[in-house]
Design an enzyme around this catalytic site. Sequence first.
Site, PDB file in Angstrom:
ATOM      1  N   GLU A  94     -12.902  27.962 -10.368  1.00 27.93           N
ATOM      2  CA  GLU A  94     -13.534  27.811 -11.645  1.00 27.93           C
ATOM      3  C   GLU A  94     -13.392  28.702 -12.613  1.00 27.93           C
ATOM      4  O   GLU A  94     -13.260  28.864 -13.778  1.00 27.93           O
ATOM      5  CB  GLU A  94     -15.064  27.519 -11.257  1.00 27.93           C
ATOM      6  N   SER A 364      -5.188 -19.379   3.288  1.00 28.07           N
ATOM      7  CA  SER A 364      -4.990 -20.458   2.364  1.00 28.07           C
ATOM      8  C   SER A 364      -5.951 -20.362   0.988  1.00 28.07           C
ATOM      9  O   SER A 364      -5.563 -21.160   0.103  1.00 28.07           O
ATOM     10  CB  SER A 364      -5.538 -21.585   3.266  1.00 28.07           C
TER      11      SER A 364
END
Length: 688
Positions: A94, A364
């Site tokens: 950072e 299906s």
Amino acid sequence: MEVVINRRVRRRRRLVRLFFRLMLLSLVLVAASAVGLLSYTKMQGPPPLNVAQTTVYYGADNSPIGEHHQGENRHWVALSSIDPDVVDATIAIEDRRFYRHWGFDVNRIGGAILANIRSGSRAQGASTLTQQYARNLYLSHDKTWKRKWNELLYSLRLEMNYDKDKILEGYLNTVYYGHGAYGIEAAAQHYFGKSANRLSLAEASMLSGIPKGPSYYSPLFDLERAKKRQAVVLQSMVAHGVLNQVEADEAHLEPLEFVQKELDRPSTVGPYFQDVVERQLIEEIGVDPALIEAGGLKVYTTLDPNMQKQAEYWVEREMPDNDLQTALVAMDPRTGDVKAMVGGTDYVESPYNRAVQASRSPGSAFKPYLYYAALENGYTTASTLLSEPTTFNIDDGRKTWSPRNFNDNYANDFITLLQAMAFSDNIYAVKTHLYLGTDKAVELARRVGIESPLYDHASLALGTEDVTVLEMARGYSAFANGGSRVEPRFIRKVVDAEGEVLFESEPTLTQVLDPKLSFIITDIMTGMFDPYLNAHASVTGRSVAHLINRPAAGKSGSTSTDSWMVGYTPQLVTSVWVGFNEGTLNHSAYGQIAKKIWANFTEQSLKGQPVLPFEKPDGVVGVKINPQNGLLANEHCPTHRVSYFIEGTEPTTECPPPAENGEEVEVIDETTHEKERFLDRFFKLFGH
């Protein structure tokens, strides 16, 4: 000549002296400004360490459904009680010059300016830890010069009144690590079940990479992405000189065990849904992650709290107490608004969202896309094909394939498209798929919004390509709403703390199907709940038909690992999947669960709402046909069902009288039936 030269020399000397005087004056002014600025910030005194505002999520009825705010699941610990690897990793990734600047880093600012000039944007930031701490405590997260100036002032006030260790301690105790964990102690407890002073290098580097994007880099959402971020953190530590490469490599390879202790659920209403909203805010809308957590946003969503509670209730009621998982998405087909979402049986145990992140084979349940393509290419509800064991030559004759019906149940006779859908006949589907061309079903699925990879091979007719639960709800919406592709909508509006609208959306629908054919495929799909169609096999929705008391259409699907039910009414489409994360599914034990969840949820969530029919468009006619042979019903074949056709394509031949021996006479002289029988003769010659 000499006089001219002397004049030029004197003029040059005057310019040089003027330049140095101006430069000295500028330095004095800059120094005075710096002294004044530092004196001003010192005179202002220490800024209060106040708590940021709350971001609130609202449902479709504008009632609160969840919130994010700093103050929950936070445990303040002294810097001395935080593992040094956390400190080193945080500073390395950072702000490497944290201990050498006064709240802002001139080098980083210069680098960011150059990067932004090259990219033509302000995407590259240069915030130090002090600036991030100041921004989270006191300011909004909009990228304006005014906010940057105020951020600088607050950073200087922090630096002038608190020592570096105090600022670092405050940052580590307030930064957000995801899943409701604010501060390093809460994060260490949640992710690893231990205190912040007992973390390993691997654990510390993993946690230190999360604050850049708590949802994006959480290892509980995407471990692979989090590991890549961990590698960046470790390499930053190597570059910063606090690790050598061997230590970094060993830490990256170390397996991590996540315990998810004391997880703070963002809300009891739709936690999986809220995760999707947060990701969209960051990745699609571009909201700063820190603003979501601390910016006082009001996020108005499409979630229906009542439907969400019904979804969670029926999942809990129908699912067994084992590792079986489920996912559900309910969507309004008229708008694309997502009304309910379940991504698993327990968000606390697994925040992995199977509704949007997992891709599974629909079986299906994929057939309606194929059969709509068939309707576009000359089929009708009454089109007949032979249902019998069949071996197909595929891959240009290099392979053979023998698909089977469930339980090897075949009509051994001609059946209509209406019956093929109701019984989920695989032979009919494969014949249709190969006859049309295997690209037709892919194109139709793409048209209605299926974006997952689909390959146009023979088995696609039986739903062998993976899709998501959300995609299936989106795809069926086009059948339910008269042919329009919808964009799934989760967020209606985002408002900031000052009441300014940051984002607003409207439903997005695009007409992609014929309304007449959409109505016809819907009517065909109602057949799975119609016991009147029972013949050599029972309709696939027989077990739940009694639970639905309003017009509904749908299709179930199953594979060796998955069970699906996707269905809809005019105002709600719901897609349900059931299966294990890995391994096969025992359909005799669990094969009906998806249907039961769908039926109960649909009926109960629409309780009190109007019972709407599917609206028949102009140009569609309904006639009574014999569902087995597709001929017009009369006294010779009293079994009938009203089915729908585009005007001019309906059957014109009636059922013939029985022969003298009592058997029904087969009619083959009608054009439509002759064509269909020719198709089956084609398969007999070249595919069987």
